[in-house]
Design an enzyme around this catalytic site. Structure first.
Site: not given
Length: 271
Positions: A8, A10, A114
Site C-alpha cells: 500500500d 499510506e 482510513h
C-alpha cells in the site's frame, strides 16, 4: 517457500498526504513504494523464498513501477480484483507480508488513517472486533490458512497489527504520526534496510502468528451518512443496525468480504 507481498502507499516512509498521489508528486511516490516493495523482496529472498508474488494494493493498483521491481518477483496490478489488496493468495502460500500499511479509520496519530474508503466508511467491525485494512486482509489470508508474518507502516499501524495478530508478528514502523497528515519519518534508505531485515526475520523465525480466521462472520459497517447506509442496505440479507450502520452475516468470509466491497461501492454513489 512461497510469499505474497501486499504493498500500500499510506504507510511508506516519507508519505504524509494524499497530495503526494497527485500528478506533480506521483512519480516520487511510486518510486518510494517500489523501493519498499524491493526491500521486502530482498528480505524474502534472504530467508529462502523461491516464489514471490507482489500485489500492488493502493487505489487503482497501478502504482509500482514494473521495470524497477526486482525480477525475482511477479507483479499483480490493476483493479478491480476479487480479493483486492491480497489478490493471488491461496493455500499454497507460506506467509503474507503487508508493506506500507496504515491504521484503521479513527485511529489517533494514524497517518492517513482510513478503512478502504475515506469518503464512505466510518468504521468496520468483524465479529465485534474493530478492524481496518490490516484485519480485513489478514482475514482473507487466514481463510486460506496463511498467516500474515510481517507488517510495515506507521507506528499506529504496527501497534494495531500486533494487537490483532499477536506477539509473534514482526512489525517494522517506519514513521510516527503527528496527527493524520504529518509524521516523523525514517530516511527512506533506513526504512528499506529495516524492512528487508524485518521480512527476513519474520520468514525465518520458527514461531509465526496463527492465521486470522473469522468463521462464522458478522460484518458491521458504519458509514458517514444515512444516505450511504441506505444504499449499502440494498444488499440482500443485509440488516440495518441504526441510521448509519449496516450488518451482514454469513458462514463464508470471502462472501462477506465481497459484500463489504459491494456495500462500499454502493455507498460511494451517495457520497
Amino acid at each position: 517457500m512461497k510469499v505474497l507481498i501486499s504493498v500500500d502507499m499510506e504507510g511508506v516512509a516519507g508519505i504524509v498526504s494524499w497530495l503526494q498521489d497527485e500528478p506533480e508528486h506521483r512519480m516520487i511516490t511510486r518510486r518510494l513504494m517500489t523501493a519498499e516493495a524491493n526491500a521486502a523482496i530482498e528480505g524474502a529472498l534472504a530467508a529462502g523464498a523461491k516464489e514471490i508474488v507482489v500485489a500492488d494494493s493502493h487505489n487503482t493498483m497501478i502504482n509500482l513501477i514494473p521495470d524497477e521491481l526486482r525480477p525475482e518477483a511477479r507483479l499483480i496490478s490493476g483493479s478491480a480484483r476479487p480479493l483486492s489488496m491480497v489478490e493471488g493468495v491461496d493455500e499454497t502460500f507460506d506467509g503474507v507480508v503487508f508493506v506500507g500499511y496504515h491504521s484503521a479509520v479513527g485511529t489517533p496519530n494514524g497517518v492517513l488513517d482510513h478503512s478502504y474508503s475515506s469518503r464512505t466508511v466510518a468504521g468496520v467491525r468483524v465479529n465485534g472486533r474493530r478492524v481496518g485494512e490490516i484485519g480485513i486482509n489478514a482475514g482473507i489470508a487466514g481463510y486460506f490458512g496463511v498467516p500474515v508474518v510481517c507488517v510495515t507502516g506507521d507506528q499506529a499501524a504496527a501497534e494495531e497489527a500486533r494487537a490483532l495478530l499477536g506477539p509473534e508478528l514482526v512489525t517494522v514502523p517506519v514513521k510516527r504520526g503527528i496527527g493524520r497528515v504529518a509524521a516523523d519519518s525514517l530516511h527512506p534508505q533506513e526504512a528499506r534496510r529495516r524492512i528487508a531485515a524485518g521480512v527476513r526475520q519474520a520468514l525465518e523465525k520458527e514461531a509465526k502468528p496463527a492465521p486470522l480466521v473469522f468463521k462464522p462472520v458478522e460484518l458491521e459497517v458504519r458509514f458517514h451518512t444515512t444516505a450511504m447506509a441506505d444504499m449499502a442496505n440494498l444488499i440482500p440479507e443485509s440488516q440495518r443496525v441504526d441510521g448509519t450502520t449496516v450488518r451482514f452475516r454469513h458462514d463464508d468470509y470471502i462472501v462477506a468480504f465481497k459484500v463489504f466491497r459491494a456495500m462500499v461501492t454502493l455507498a460511494y454513489s451517495a457520497a
